[in-house]
Design an enzyme around this catalytic site. Structure first.
Site, short mmCIF file in Angstrom:
data_model
loop_
_atom_site.label_atom_id
_atom_site.label_comp_id
_atom_site.label_asym_id
_atom_site.label_seq_id
_atom_site.Cartn_x
_atom_site.Cartn_y
_atom_site.Cartn_z
CD GLU A 1 -11.39 -0.19 -7.71
OE1 GLU A 1 -11.92 -1.08 -7.02
OE2 GLU A 1 -10.23 -0.24 -8.11
CB CYS B 1 -10.24 -4.73 -6.04
SG CYS B 1 -9.85 -3.93 -7.59
P1 NAD Z 1 -5.71 -0.94 4.75
O1 NAD Z 1 -7.17 -0.97 4.90
O2 NAD Z 1 -4.86 -0.54 5.92
O3 NAD Z 1 -5.26 0.04 3.56
C1 NAD Z 1 -5.82 0.01 2.28
C2 NAD Z 1 -5.26 1.21 1.50
O4 NAD Z 1 -5.77 2.41 2.05
C3 NAD Z 1 -3.74 1.37 1.56
O5 NAD Z 1 -3.30 1.78 0.27
C4 NAD Z 1 -3.50 2.46 2.62
O6 NAD Z 1 -2.35 3.23 2.35
C5 NAD Z 1 -4.72 3.33 2.43
N1 NAD Z 1 -5.19 3.98 3.65
C6 NAD Z 1 -5.34 3.43 4.87
N2 NAD Z 1 -5.86 4.33 5.73
C7 NAD Z 1 -6.04 5.49 5.04
C8 NAD Z 1 -6.55 6.77 5.36
N3 NAD Z 1 -7.04 7.06 6.58
N4 NAD Z 1 -6.56 7.73 4.38
C9 NAD Z 1 -6.12 7.47 3.13
N5 NAD Z 1 -5.64 6.25 2.78
C10 NAD Z 1 -5.61 5.28 3.70
O7 NAD Z 1 -5.29 -2.39 4.29
P2 NAD Z 1 -3.99 -3.00 3.66
O8 NAD Z 1 -3.45 -4.03 4.56
O9 NAD Z 1 -3.04 -1.97 3.11
O10 NAD Z 1 -4.65 -3.69 2.40
C11 NAD Z 1 -5.48 -4.81 2.59
C12 NAD Z 1 -6.90 -4.55 2.22
O11 NAD Z 1 -7.04 -3.39 1.42
C13 NAD Z 1 -7.36 -5.70 1.38
O12 NAD Z 1 -8.08 -6.58 2.18
C14 NAD Z 1 -8.20 -5.08 0.31
O13 NAD Z 1 -9.55 -5.17 0.68
C15 NAD Z 1 -7.89 -3.64 0.32
N6 NAD Z 1 -7.25 -3.14 -0.89
C16 NAD Z 1 -8.05 -2.97 -1.96
C17 NAD Z 1 -7.50 -2.50 -3.13
C18 NAD Z 1 -8.34 -2.32 -4.34
O14 NAD Z 1 -7.82 -2.39 -5.43
N7 NAD Z 1 -9.63 -2.05 -4.19
C19 NAD Z 1 -6.15 -2.20 -3.20
C20 NAD Z 1 -5.36 -2.37 -2.05
C21 NAD Z 1 -5.94 -2.83 -0.90
#
Ligand code: NAD
Length: 475
Positions: free
Chosen positions: A247, A281
Site C-alpha cells: 500500500e 496517501c
Molecule cells: P521513507 O521512504 O524513508 O519511509 C517510509 C516508511 O517506510 C516509513 O514508515 C519507514 O519507517 C519505512 N521504511 C523505510 N525504509 C524501510 C525498510 N528498508 N524496511 C522497512 N520499512 C522501511 O519516507 P518518510 O520520510 O518516512 O515518509 C515520506 C514518504 O513516505 C512520503 O513521501 C510518502 O510517499 C510515503 N509514505 C506513505 C504512506 C502511505 O500511507 N502510503 C505512509 C507514510 C509515508
C-alpha cells in the site's frame, strides 16, 4: 495533562523494555520518550513465537477468534481518549482526528472479525464419485510494516486482517509514532489473545525487514509507506517467493466538473486536503477544474484554507496540527519554491509558521506547469495544486498521466460523467462527490506504482489466505 505511554516490545505474550531512539513531539520538538530497539535475539524470539502462535490460532474456532478480536476492539473504544492524546503528542494531528482514526480502526477490526467467520471456500460440481472442494486457509505468519501517518489505523488494518483470517503476525510499527500500535497491541493482550499470535517490534526498519522477509517462517509481507521502499521490499519478498500487500504512495487527482457549485466544492476541498495535514496517501492533491468555474473554485478553496486554525493538536479548536517530522517541512519548502520559480501563483499559505514545531499552513498553488516538481512528486503534506482544464477528457488524461494510481476524486452531478470517470480513471479507489477514500467494508489499495493487494473488505481478508483444492474420489 496528556500522558505518553512507556513504549515496550511485545514478544510471545511478554512486554519487554529496551533502550532505543527518542520520540519527538512535532508540536514543540520536545522528547516524549524512547522507542525500544529489538535485538537480533528479539527478532528470533518473535519468529519462533509467531510460528507457535500460528499453530494455536489457526486451530482456534473462528467464532472464538472473532470473540477475542471483538473484545480488543471494545477495549480500544473504552480507551479512545487516552489513546488519542498519545497519538496527537507523537504525530501532531488534531485530537478529534486522532479520536476518529481510532474509532475508524475499531470499525475495521470489528468488520474483519465478523467477516473472518465467512471466509468460505466452495464445492465445484463434478462427475459422480468425485468432489472438488476449494478451501481458504490462513497463509501463515505475516511480517507487517506500518507507517507514521496513521499510528493506529494502519497497524489495525494489518493486525485485524491477519488475525481474522487465522494468521499470526509480527508487526514492525513506526519508530516515530509508536504509541498507536503499542496501545493497539496492548488491547489485544488484555483481550486474551494467546501468546505469540501478535508480536510488536521496533528498531532499524531496513535491518528488521532484511532479516524478517527472507525467513522461511514468514509467509506474507505487508507494507504501507513510500513507493521506493515498497519496491525494495516487494523485490525482496519476490526473491523469497512471498506474496506481498503493498500500500504505497499516491498523488490523487480531483476532477471538478462545471456542473457543481464551485464555492461549496472549493470549501469542501480545503477540508478534505487539511485532514492529517495532507500526510495521507489518498490526500486530494492535483485539482483539475473546468474553466467555467475555475477562478471561483480556487478562490473559495484558498479562502477556506486561510481560515483553518493552525496549532497544537491537543487544543480542541485546532484544525491543522504540525507536520509529523522535519522532513515534511523540508519537502514542502522545496516543492513550493520550485513551483513559484516555475510561475505558479500562491493563493494561500506557502511558508513555514514559526521555527519551533513543524507547522506549515494549508498551501494552495494555482496554474502550475506540468514540469513543476509538485505536479509529479507526492507532496505528502498540506499542498493543493489547482489547475484549469477545458474538458472532462483532458482532466482524465492529466489525472492518468502519472505512475501513481491509488485514489482519485471527482465532483459532478452528471451520471454520464460519473460513468465515464468510473471507467477511465486509473486508480484503486475513486470517490465521487465526497472525500472518503475507503471504509471498513470496501477494498482499499492501488494500481500502477501505488502497489498491489488490498486492505479492507472481503478482498483484503482474502490476501491473508491461500487457496487449496481438495480433489476427493470416493472408493
Ligand atoms: P521513507 O521512504 O524513508 O519511509 C517510509 C516508511 O517506510 C516509513 O514508515 C519507514 O519507517 C519505512 N521504511 C523505510 N525504509 C524501510 C525498510 N528498508 N524496511 C522497512 N520499512 C522501511 O519516507 P518518510 O520520510 O518516512 O515518509 C515520506 C514518504 O513516505 C512520503 O513521501 C510518502 O510517499 C510515503 N509514505 C506513505 C504512506 C502511505 O500511507 N502510503 C505512509 C507514510 C509515508
Amino acid at each position: 495533562m496528556a500522558e505518553y505511554p512507556l513504549i515496550e516490545l511485545y514478544i510471545d505474550g511478554q512486554w519487554k523494555r529496551a533502550s532505543g531512539q527518542p520520540i519527538i513531539n512535532p508540536a514543540d520538538e520536545s522528547v516524549l520518550g524512547t522507542v525500544p530497539t529489538a535485538t537480533r535475539a528479539d527478532l528470533d524470539n518473535a519468529l519462533a513465537a509467531a510460528e507457535k502462535g500460528f499453530a494455536i490460532w489457526r486451530s482456534t474456532a473462528p467464532a472464538k477468534r472473532a470473540q477475542i478480536i471483538l473484545k480488543a476492539a471494545s477495549l480500544i473504544r473504552e480507551r479512545v481518549d487516552v489513546m488519542a492524546s498519545a497519538m496527537t503528542l507523537e504525530q501532531g494531528k488534531p485530537i478529534e482526528q486522532a479520536r476518529l482514526e481510532i474509532l475508524r480502526g475499531c470499525d475495521i477490526i470489528e468488520w474483519d472479525a465478523t467477516e473472518g467467520l465467512r471466509l468460505y471456500g466452495r464445492v465445484i460440481p463434478s462427475e459422480p464419485g468425485m468432489r472438488h472442494t476449494v478451501l481458504r486457509q490462513p497463509i501463515g505468519p505475516v511480517a507487517a510494516f506500518s507507517p507514521w501517518n496513521f499510528p493506529m489505523s494502519s497497524p489495525a488494518r494489518k493486525v485485524a486482517g491477519a488475525l481474522s483470517a487465522g494468521c499470526s503476525i509480527i508487526l514492525k510499527a513506526s519508530e516515530e509514532t509508536p504509541a498507536g500500535a503499542f496501545q493497539l497491541v496492548r488491547a489485544f493482550h488484555d483481550a486474551g489473545l494467546p501468546a505469540g499470535v501478535l508480536n510488536l517490534v521496533f528498531g532499524n526498519p531496513a535491518e528488521i525487514s532484511e532479516y524478517l522477509i527472507p525467513q522461511s517462517r514468514i509467509r506474507l509481507v505487508t507494507f504501507t509507506g513510500s513507493i521506493p521502499v515498497g519496491k525494495h521490499l516487494a523485490e525482496m519478498a519476490g526473491r523469497h517467493m512471498k506474496p506481498a500487500i503493498m500500500e504505497l504512495g499516491g498523488h490523487a487527482p480531483v476532477i471538478v466538473c462545471d456542473d457543481v457549485d464551485p464555492v461549496a466544492t472549493g470549501a469542501a476541498s480545503a477540508i478534505g486536503k487539511s485532514r492529517n495535514a495532507g500526510q495521507v496517501c489518498v490526500a486530494p492533491t492535483r485539482f483539475f477544474v473546468q474553466e467555467k468555474i475555475y477562478e471561483q473554485f480556487a478562490q473559495s478553496f484558498a479562502e477556506r484554507a486561510s481560515q483553518l486554525k493552525v496549532g497544537n493538536g491537543l487544543d480542541p479548536s485546532t484544525q491543522l496540527g504540525p507536520l509529523a517530522n522535519a522532513r515534511r517541512i523540508d519537502a514542502m519548502e522545496t516543492l513550493v519554491a520550485d513551483a513559484k520559480a516555475k510561475g505558479a501563483r500562491v493563493l494561500a499559505g506557502g511558508q513555514r509558521i514559526g521555527n519551533r514545531g513543524y507547522f506549515f499552513p494549508l498551501t494552495v498553488l494555482a496554474d502550475l506547469p506540468d514540469d513543476a516538481r509538485a505536479m509529479n512528486e507526492e507532496p505528502f503534506g498540506p499542498l493543493a495544486l489547482v489547475n484549469p482544464v477545458k474538458t472532462l477528457d483532458e482532466a482524465i488524461e492529466r489525472a492518468n498521466a502519472l505512475p501513481y494510481g491509488l485514489a482519485a476524486y471527482a465532483f459532478t452531478r452528471s451520471a454520464s460523467n460519473a460513468e465515464r470517470l468510473a471507467e477511465s480513471v486509473e486508480v484503486g479507489n475513486l470517490s465521487i462527490n465526497h472525500f472518503v477514500a475507503s471504509v471498513a467494508e470496501t477494498p482499499f489499495g492501488g494500481v500502477k506504482d501505488s502497489g498491489y493487494g488490498r486492505e479492507g473488505g472481503t478482498e483484503g481478508l482474502q490476501c491473508y489466505t491461500v487457496v487449496k483444492n481438495v480433489s476427493h474420489k470416493t472408493l
